[in-house]
Design a protein around this motif. Structure first.
Motif, PDB file in Angstrom:
ATOM      1  N   GLU A  64       0.785  -1.242   0.000  1.00 51.12           N
ATOM      2  CA  GLU A  64       0.000   0.000   0.000  1.00 51.12           C
ATOM      3  C   GLU A  64       0.817   1.294   0.000  1.00 51.12           C
ATOM      4  O   GLU A  64       0.244   2.370  -0.021  1.00 51.12           O
ATOM      5  CB  GLU A  64      -0.958  -0.004   1.210  1.00 51.12           C
ATOM      6  CG  GLU A  64      -1.967  -1.143   1.158  1.00 51.12           C
ATOM      7  CD  GLU A  64      -2.866  -1.242   2.395  1.00 51.12           C
ATOM      8  OE1 GLU A  64      -2.702  -0.430   3.327  1.00 51.12           O
ATOM      9  OE2 GLU A  64      -3.725  -2.136   2.419  1.00 51.12           O
ATOM     10  N   ARG A 112      -2.241   5.700   1.131  1.00 55.50           N
ATOM     11  CA  ARG A 112      -2.135   4.246   0.947  1.00 55.50           C
ATOM     12  C   ARG A 112      -2.702   3.882  -0.420  1.00 55.50           C
ATOM     13  O   ARG A 112      -3.790   4.343  -0.766  1.00 55.50           O
ATOM     14  CB  ARG A 112      -2.913   3.484   2.035  1.00 55.50           C
ATOM     15  CG  ARG A 112      -2.360   3.709   3.424  1.00 55.50           C
ATOM     16  CD  ARG A 112      -3.097   2.855   4.453  1.00 55.50           C
ATOM     17  NE  ARG A 112      -2.776   3.297   5.799  1.00 55.50           N
ATOM     18  CZ  ARG A 112      -3.291   2.771   6.905  1.00 55.50           C
ATOM     19  NH1 ARG A 112      -4.163   1.782   6.821  1.00 55.50           N
ATOM     20  NH2 ARG A 112      -2.947   3.232   8.096  1.00 55.50           N
ATOM     21  N   GLU A 114      -4.722   1.797  -2.107  1.00 59.16           N
ATOM     22  CA  GLU A 114      -5.760   0.793  -1.858  1.00 59.16           C
ATOM     23  C   GLU A 114      -6.821   0.905  -2.941  1.00 59.16           C
ATOM     24  O   GLU A 114      -6.852   1.870  -3.697  1.00 59.16           O
ATOM     25  CB  GLU A 114      -6.429   1.067  -0.511  1.00 59.16           C
ATOM     26  CG  GLU A 114      -5.468   1.043   0.650  1.00 59.16           C
ATOM     27  CD  GLU A 114      -6.188   0.804   1.960  1.00 59.16           C
ATOM     28  OE1 GLU A 114      -6.649  -0.335   2.160  1.00 59.16           O
ATOM     29  OE2 GLU A 114      -6.309   1.747   2.757  1.00 59.16           O
ATOM     30  N   ARG A 120     -12.944   4.637   1.785  1.00 62.23           N
ATOM     31  CA  ARG A 120     -11.569   4.135   1.596  1.00 62.23           C
ATOM     32  C   ARG A 120     -10.940   4.898   0.434  1.00 62.23           C
ATOM     33  O   ARG A 120     -11.405   4.807  -0.696  1.00 62.23           O
ATOM     34  CB  ARG A 120     -11.583   2.623   1.333  1.00 62.23           C
ATOM     35  CG  ARG A 120     -10.208   1.989   1.376  1.00 62.23           C
ATOM     36  CD  ARG A 120     -10.248   0.471   1.222  1.00 62.23           C
ATOM     37  NE  ARG A 120     -10.907  -0.218   2.319  1.00 62.23           N
ATOM     38  CZ  ARG A 120     -10.365  -0.396   3.522  1.00 62.23           C
ATOM     39  NH1 ARG A 120      -9.157   0.057   3.771  1.00 62.23           N
ATOM     40  NH2 ARG A 120     -11.026  -1.026   4.457  1.00 62.23           N
TER      41      ARG A 120
END
Ligand code: ATP
Ligand code: MG
Length: 422
Positions: A64, A112, A114, A120
């Motif tokens: 990540e 990160r 992701e 998210r």
């Protein structure tokens, strides 16, 4: 073609910043009441800090991180979390000589790589708190209670659940992993692909898997609480007793292992059922040994990170706090010049004032006043200049009265105070 923002990275728009400011203010108020001081940290660090500080086998470090070589050939990483950088600063600036625990907080963006989805993102924000140098279990309980006080301050506490666990000391965990592997290996075939890969690499993470097929296996897994050393078990018992003494409700969840390698003993998470798979709004734990691993003194630590996007997602829309209170409408150049100093005086007194610039007709300006949602409009044209009085109109009732220009700023300040408006 217009250029768009990078995938997984979002703008926080003016319609949302009111909520962000509420969250940030609640964090600051709560943490400072507990004696925490703010530290502001760089957004990038040497890559090796995270490799050593988070653990090579974690998802974060393996998959990540945003890592690149800078022009001088150094490997640099955009911070995926704040603890490693904060401890780097603690060591670098010799904080260990201060009275313990050293209480620090920080907030800002993390990065990160992701799969982006609601709750998210690839750039997201955390508030982080760390209590350093104090091994006593009362600190763990205090830190957890403070986290819940932050949610209470925002009116969210009823919609959240606090889960606590102990993952023991390093040796306890090694013993537990052996037991866990013994249990999991015969079930490997029914686990998801990712868990099969984790099984040998990082078996604790299997307990954290959210794939439905894995749940029956996970539910029957041995409890890590049965593998704790007497010291670690005592520590956890104390943490629970102190939470009880603080009046803080919690659930003991033995499967709660967290994704970072550095935790020992206490771990905790705050979960919601309202954000789908993105159910963790905050998480933390104790990380004795990490400061030493990063080249510092053998000072213990305990802390947490709050995912601010997820907190903001839980908040209701309050009506926009940043609405102007009054629109001043000059009709013509002379009136503009007469109202400019009034505008300035009212703004200096903290009243949110919007000004027409003299170029529009009255109906257009009144329409604008309605759209802005102001409580009052002030109207002044050549006749008002001659009479020395402007027209003050209450937008709700349409009632109008006259106020001398010289008294106008003070009148607006008085009305704003009475209204509690900005
Ligand atoms: P998750 O299980 O959701 O991936 P995590 O265990 O990776 O979370 P931590 O490293 O403990 O998360 O970070 C603390 C908090 O930061 C999480 O509880 C979550 O609220 C938030 N968070 C983590 N990753 C993201 C992300 N990519 N986007 C938004 N918030 C995030
Ligand atoms: Mg994660």
């Amino acid at each position: 073609m217009a250029i768009k923002a990078v995938r997984g990275v979002r703008d926080i728009l003016p319609s949302e910043t009111g909520k962000w400011q509420r969250v940030e203010a609640a964090a600051r108020r709560t943490f400072e009441a507990y004696g925490y001081r703010e530290i502001r940290l760089p957004l990038f660090e040497r890559t090796e800090l995270f490799a050593r500080g988070i653990g090579d086998e974690t998802d974060i470090v393996k998959k990540e991180m945003y890592t690149f070589e800078d022009r001088g050939g150094d490997s640099i990483t955009l911070r995926p979390e704040a603890t490693a950088g904060l401890l780097r600063a603690y060591i670098e600036h010799g904080f260990q000589v201060e009275p313990k625990p050293v209480r620090l907080y920080t907030a800002g963006p993390m990065f990160r790589y992701e799969r982006p989805q609601a709750g998210r993102y690839r750039q997201f924000h955390q508030a982080n708190v760390e209590a350093l140098g104090e091994p006593q279990p009362a600190v763990d309980a205090e830190v957890i209670a403070m986290l819940m006080d932050f949610f209470r301050e925002l009116g969210l506490v009823e919609r959240l659940a606090l889960h606590v666990n102990s993952i023991g000391d390093t040796a306890d965990r090694a013993a537990y992993i052996a037991r866990l592997l013994e249990y999991l290996r015969p079930h490997a075939a029914v686990l998801c692909g990712e868990c099969q890969a984790r099984l040998e690499r990082n078996p604790l993470r299997v307990l954290d898997c959210k794939v439905p097929d894995c749940q029956p296996v996970i539910e029957k897994a041995p409890s890590i609480l049965d593998s704790l050393s007497p010291e670690a078990a005592k520590h956890f018992e104390r943490v629970r007793e102190y939470l009880d003494a603080l009046g803080q409700a919690y659930t003991v969840t033995p499967r709660l292992v967290r994704g970072l390698d550095y935790y020992v003993r206490t771990t905790f998470e705050v979960l919601t059922t309202e954000l789908g798979a993105q159910n963790a709004v905050a998480g933390g734990g104790r990380y004795d040994g990490l400061i030493e691993r990063l080249g510092g003194p053998a000072d213990p630590g305990v802390g947490f990170a709050i995912g601010l996007e997820r907190v903001v997602l839980l908040l209701e829309d309050h009506d926009a706090a940043s609405r102007p209170f009054v629109l001043l409408i000059p009709l013509g150049e002379a009136a503009l010049r007469r109202l400019l100093p009034v505008t300035r005086a009212a703004r200096q007194a903290g009243v949110a004032v919007e000004l027409g610039y003299g170029g529009r007709k009255l109906p257009r300006e009144l329409e604008r006043a309605n759209k802005l949602g102001v409580a009052y409009a002030v109207i002044a044209g050549d006749n008002e200049i001659v009479s020395g009085e402007a027209v003050l109109r209450a937008m709700g009732s349409g009632e109008q009265r006259r106020v001398p220009f010289a008294a106008l700023a003070a009148e607006l300040v008085g009305l704003a105070r009475k209204d509690g408006a900005p």
